[in-house]
Design an enzyme around this catalytic site. Sequence first.
Site, PDB file in Angstrom:
ATOM      1  N   ARG A 118      14.078  -2.118   5.856  1.00 16.43           N
ATOM      2  CA  ARG A 118      14.338  -3.204   6.945  1.00 16.43           C
ATOM      3  C   ARG A 118      15.287  -4.276   6.623  1.00 16.43           C
ATOM      4  O   ARG A 118      16.244  -4.611   7.392  1.00 16.43           O
ATOM      5  CB  ARG A 118      12.779  -3.717   7.454  1.00 16.43           C
ATOM      6  CG  ARG A 118      11.963  -2.914   8.354  1.00 16.43           C
ATOM      7  CD  ARG A 118      11.022  -3.387   8.787  1.00 16.43           C
ATOM      8  NE  ARG A 118       9.853  -4.064   7.933  1.00 16.43           N
ATOM      9  CZ  ARG A 118       8.942  -3.090   7.636  1.00 16.43           C
ATOM     10  NH1 ARG A 118       8.968  -1.887   7.538  1.00 16.43           N
ATOM     11  NH2 ARG A 118       8.104  -3.760   6.767  1.00 16.43           N
TER      12      ARG A 118
ATOM     13  N   LYS B  12      -0.190  -3.444  16.868  1.00 19.75           N
ATOM     14  CA  LYS B  12      -1.166  -4.226  15.972  1.00 19.75           C
ATOM     15  C   LYS B  12      -2.108  -4.791  16.668  1.00 19.75           C
ATOM     16  O   LYS B  12      -3.049  -5.047  16.043  1.00 19.75           O
ATOM     17  CB  LYS B  12      -0.077  -4.669  14.914  1.00 19.75           C
ATOM     18  CG  LYS B  12       0.610  -3.718  13.999  1.00 19.75           C
ATOM     19  CD  LYS B  12      -0.108  -2.650  13.155  1.00 19.75           C
ATOM     20  CE  LYS B  12       0.790  -2.253  12.105  1.00 19.75           C
ATOM     21  NZ  LYS B  12      -0.018  -1.150  11.312  1.00 19.75           N
TER      22      LYS B  12
ATOM     23  N   TYR C 247       5.650  -3.115  17.847  1.00 17.57           N
ATOM     24  CA  TYR C 247       4.884  -3.249  16.716  1.00 17.57           C
ATOM     25  C   TYR C 247       3.613  -4.236  17.004  1.00 17.57           C
ATOM     26  O   TYR C 247       2.656  -4.064  16.644  1.00 17.57           O
ATOM     27  CB  TYR C 247       5.690  -3.604  15.431  1.00 17.57           C
ATOM     28  CG  TYR C 247       4.972  -3.907  14.088  1.00 17.57           C
ATOM     29  CD1 TYR C 247       4.712  -2.785  13.403  1.00 17.57           C
ATOM     30  CD2 TYR C 247       4.742  -5.089  13.656  1.00 17.57           C
ATOM     31  CE1 TYR C 247       4.146  -2.555  12.112  1.00 17.57           C
ATOM     32  CE2 TYR C 247       4.049  -5.197  12.222  1.00 17.57           C
ATOM     33  CZ  TYR C 247       3.702  -4.132  11.883  1.00 17.57           C
ATOM     34  OH  TYR C 247       3.149  -4.028  10.362  1.00 17.57           O
TER      35      TYR C 247
ATOM     36  N   ARG D 126       9.792 -17.430   5.444  1.00 17.83           N
ATOM     37  CA  ARG D 126       8.763 -17.417   6.766  1.00 17.83           C
ATOM     38  C   ARG D 126       7.238 -17.626   6.082  1.00 17.83           C
ATOM     39  O   ARG D 126       6.292 -17.917   6.614  1.00 17.83           O
ATOM     40  CB  ARG D 126       8.652 -15.942   7.408  1.00 17.83           C
ATOM     41  CG  ARG D 126       9.881 -15.423   7.787  1.00 17.83           C
ATOM     42  CD  ARG D 126       9.425 -14.120   8.950  1.00 17.83           C
ATOM     43  NE  ARG D 126       8.799 -13.213   8.187  1.00 17.83           N
ATOM     44  CZ  ARG D 126       8.874 -12.152   8.939  1.00 17.83           C
ATOM     45  NH1 ARG D 126       9.498 -11.699   9.941  1.00 17.83           N
ATOM     46  NH2 ARG D 126       8.341 -10.758   8.185  1.00 17.83           N
TER      47      ARG D 126
ATOM     48  N   PRO E  83       8.598   0.205   0.405  1.00 15.36           N
ATOM     49  CA  PRO E  83       9.715   0.857   0.632  1.00 15.36           C
ATOM     50  C   PRO E  83      10.265   0.657   1.956  1.00 15.36           C
ATOM     51  O   PRO E  83      11.552   0.499   2.233  1.00 15.36           O
ATOM     52  CB  PRO E  83       9.383   2.391   0.340  1.00 15.36           C
ATOM     53  CG  PRO E  83       8.547   2.269  -0.594  1.00 15.36           C
ATOM     54  CD  PRO E  83       7.562   0.968  -0.381  1.00 15.36           C
ATOM     55  N   SER E  84       9.408   0.754   3.291  1.00 11.72           N
ATOM     56  CA  SER E  84       9.914   0.307   4.327  1.00 11.72           C
ATOM     57  C   SER E  84      10.289  -0.944   4.530  1.00 11.72           C
ATOM     58  O   SER E  84      11.249  -1.040   5.284  1.00 11.72           O
ATOM     59  CB  SER E  84       8.774   0.882   5.498  1.00 11.72           C
ATOM     60  OG  SER E  84       7.924  -0.143   5.204  1.00 11.72           O
TER      61      SER E  84
ATOM     62  N   ASP F 121      -1.175  14.715   8.128  1.00  9.97           N
ATOM     63  CA  ASP F 121      -0.260  14.024   9.287  1.00  9.97           C
ATOM     64  C   ASP F 121      -1.225  13.384  10.393  1.00  9.97           C
ATOM     65  O   ASP F 121      -2.054  14.022  11.133  1.00  9.97           O
ATOM     66  CB  ASP F 121       0.670  14.958  10.017  1.00  9.97           C
ATOM     67  CG  ASP F 121       1.380  14.433  11.225  1.00  9.97           C
ATOM     68  OD1 ASP F 121       1.256  13.322  11.493  1.00  9.97           O
ATOM     69  OD2 ASP F 121       2.312  15.030  11.634  1.00  9.97           O
TER      70      ASP F 121
ATOM     71  N   ARG G  83       9.608  -7.899  17.383  1.00 13.81           N
ATOM     72  CA  ARG G  83       8.433  -6.823  17.017  1.00 13.81           C
ATOM     73  C   ARG G  83       7.812  -6.560  17.836  1.00 13.81           C
ATOM     74  O   ARG G  83       6.535  -6.364  17.782  1.00 13.81           O
ATOM     75  CB  ARG G  83       7.646  -7.356  15.636  1.00 13.81           C
ATOM     76  CG  ARG G  83       8.371  -7.952  14.464  1.00 13.81           C
ATOM     77  CD  ARG G  83       8.482  -6.538  13.741  1.00 13.81           C
ATOM     78  NE  ARG G  83       9.181  -6.411  12.534  1.00 13.81           N
ATOM     79  CZ  ARG G  83      10.445  -6.737  12.341  1.00 13.81           C
ATOM     80  NH1 ARG G  83      11.254  -6.520  13.141  1.00 13.81           N
ATOM     81  NH2 ARG G  83      11.096  -6.635  11.134  1.00 13.81           N
TER      82      ARG G  83
HETATM   83  P1  NAD Z   1       5.615   2.153   4.023  1.00 11.94           P
HETATM   84  O1  NAD Z   1       5.908   1.620   5.559  1.00 11.94           O
HETATM   85  O2  NAD Z   1       6.890   1.700   3.148  1.00 11.94           O
HETATM   86  O3  NAD Z   1       4.971   3.571   3.959  1.00 11.94           O
HETATM   87  C1  NAD Z   1       4.390   4.143   5.025  1.00 11.94           C
HETATM   88  C2  NAD Z   1       3.855   5.366   4.783  1.00 11.94           C
HETATM   89  O4  NAD Z   1       3.317   6.077   5.665  1.00 11.94           O
HETATM   90  C3  NAD Z   1       4.812   6.295   4.083  1.00 11.94           C
HETATM   91  O5  NAD Z   1       4.405   7.052   2.813  1.00 11.94           O
HETATM   92  C4  NAD Z   1       4.826   7.626   5.245  1.00 11.94           C
HETATM   93  O6  NAD Z   1       5.156   8.675   4.631  1.00 11.94           O
HETATM   94  C5  NAD Z   1       3.659   7.230   5.673  1.00 11.94           C
HETATM   95  N1  NAD Z   1       3.412   8.088   7.357  1.00 11.94           N
HETATM   96  C6  NAD Z   1       4.429   7.996   8.211  1.00 11.94           C
HETATM   97  N2  NAD Z   1       3.860   8.744   9.195  1.00 11.94           N
HETATM   98  C7  NAD Z   1       2.667   9.378   8.942  1.00 11.94           C
HETATM   99  C8  NAD Z   1       1.863  10.319   9.320  1.00 11.94           C
HETATM  100  N3  NAD Z   1       2.232  10.586  10.501  1.00 11.94           N
HETATM  101  N4  NAD Z   1       0.847  10.567   8.841  1.00 11.94           N
HETATM  102  C9  NAD Z   1       0.502  10.161   7.447  1.00 11.94           C
HETATM  103  N5  NAD Z   1       1.296   9.224   6.709  1.00 11.94           N
HETATM  104  C10 NAD Z   1       2.449   8.881   7.571  1.00 11.94           C
HETATM  105  O7  NAD Z   1       4.310   1.083   3.761  1.00 11.94           O
HETATM  106  P2  NAD Z   1       3.943  -0.359   3.908  1.00 11.94           P
HETATM  107  O8  NAD Z   1       5.094  -1.022   4.194  1.00 11.94           O
HETATM  108  O9  NAD Z   1       2.988  -0.542   2.624  1.00 11.94           O
HETATM  109  O10 NAD Z   1       2.980  -0.221   5.183  1.00 11.94           O
HETATM  110  C11 NAD Z   1       1.744   0.433   5.200  1.00 11.94           C
HETATM  111  C12 NAD Z   1       1.028  -0.152   6.487  1.00 11.94           C
HETATM  112  O11 NAD Z   1       0.775  -1.710   6.282  1.00 11.94           O
HETATM  113  C13 NAD Z   1       1.601  -0.128   7.926  1.00 11.94           C
HETATM  114  O12 NAD Z   1       0.563   0.168   8.739  1.00 11.94           O
HETATM  115  C14 NAD Z   1       2.271  -1.260   8.029  1.00 11.94           C
HETATM  116  O13 NAD Z   1       2.371  -1.709   9.478  1.00 11.94           O
HETATM  117  C15 NAD Z   1       1.429  -2.330   7.528  1.00 11.94           C
HETATM  118  N6  NAD Z   1       2.021  -3.684   7.165  1.00 11.94           N
HETATM  119  C16 NAD Z   1       3.013  -3.788   6.428  1.00 11.94           C
HETATM  120  C17 NAD Z   1       3.601  -4.928   6.050  1.00 11.94           C
HETATM  121  C18 NAD Z   1       4.757  -5.017   5.166  1.00 11.94           C
HETATM  122  O14 NAD Z   1       5.330  -5.952   5.016  1.00 11.94           O
HETATM  123  N7  NAD Z   1       5.054  -4.115   4.207  1.00 11.94           N
HETATM  124  C19 NAD Z   1       3.272  -5.991   6.688  1.00 11.94           C
HETATM  125  C20 NAD Z   1       2.103  -6.073   7.695  1.00 11.94           C
HETATM  126  C21 NAD Z   1       1.494  -4.839   7.805  1.00 11.94           C
END
Ligand code: NAD
Length: 243
Positions: free
Chosen positions: A188, A151, A147, A205, A183-184, A58, A144
């Site tokens: 959304r 970021k 966020y 976009r 998954p996230s 964590d 956002r």
């Molecule tokens: P996701 O959001 O689907 O998964 C996030 C993972 O983070 C999950 O497995 C969750 O269990 C884990 N997590 C949450 N809290 C945690 C904690 N306290 N300690 C450890 N793990 C924890 O994955 P994603 O969408 O691929 O996003 C990953 C990263 O990429 C994030 O930082 C996100 O902001 C960034 N990002 C994603 C996108 C997108 O469109 N998916 C775009 C830009 C940036």
Amino acid sequence: MASLEGKTVLVTAAAQGIGRASALAFLAAGARVFATDINEAALAGLPASDALVAARLDVLDGAAVAGFIAGIGPVDVLFNCAGVVHPGGILDMKDEELDFAFDLNVKSMVRTIRAVLPGMVERRAGAIINMSSVASSVKGVPNRCAYSVTKAAVIGLTKSVAADYVAHNIRCNAICPGTVESPSLQERLRAQGDYDTVRAAFIARQPIGRIGTPEEIADLAVYLAGATYTTGQAFAIDGGWVM
Ligand code: NAD
């Protein structure tokens, strides 16, 4: 692309999405990978072996981060991937949401970087990759606020660490994706109304005409792990959203 043979890589948020794809890409590039997350059920889906260790970590828990990193020995590459998206503009944003976004999106990286840096300095080698987003100081994106604020801070953190440790042969770069399948992202899309309409708006976009894949972002993470002549940069990977 440089081989990561013999390197140890630590990935946070590796149970799904970009973190998972990156853990597998680092493994394919020859590294020994510690794939960490709080979602133990999803971590169990990774192909565990001597070369890929899946473990609960964590990143909100500073003592757990310090203890875990002390226990695994030298880390050559750190990929800080954990992050959370809060929807909404500044008037919708609750203070608690902003605090939580800072904790998970920024302070988590401060914790892991503090834990790996002394060893990297001692060995005069290391690569740190921080997950940012184009929704940051790179681009204004509606709804956002928490966020984007956090970021953008990731980019500031990246440049600060890069400047302080470039003379120690430690590189620190940020990845700024556009919209990526995960998954996230699916959550959304479902949360914002008619799924197909919302998905079409997200695709619109991206000038390239589609949403990115986690594997495409993972390729950049592997590249940055071995890209020995770049530091302090924020790399957009966004289907042409920012040009
Ligand atoms: P996701 O959001 O689907 O998964 C996030 C993972 O983070 C999950 O497995 C969750 O269990 C884990 N997590 C949450 N809290 C945690 C904690 N306290 N300690 C450890 N793990 C924890 O994955 P994603 O969408 O691929 O996003 C990953 C990263 O990429 C994030 O930082 C996100 O902001 C960034 N990002 C994603 C996108 C997108 O469109 N998916 C775009 C830009 C940036």
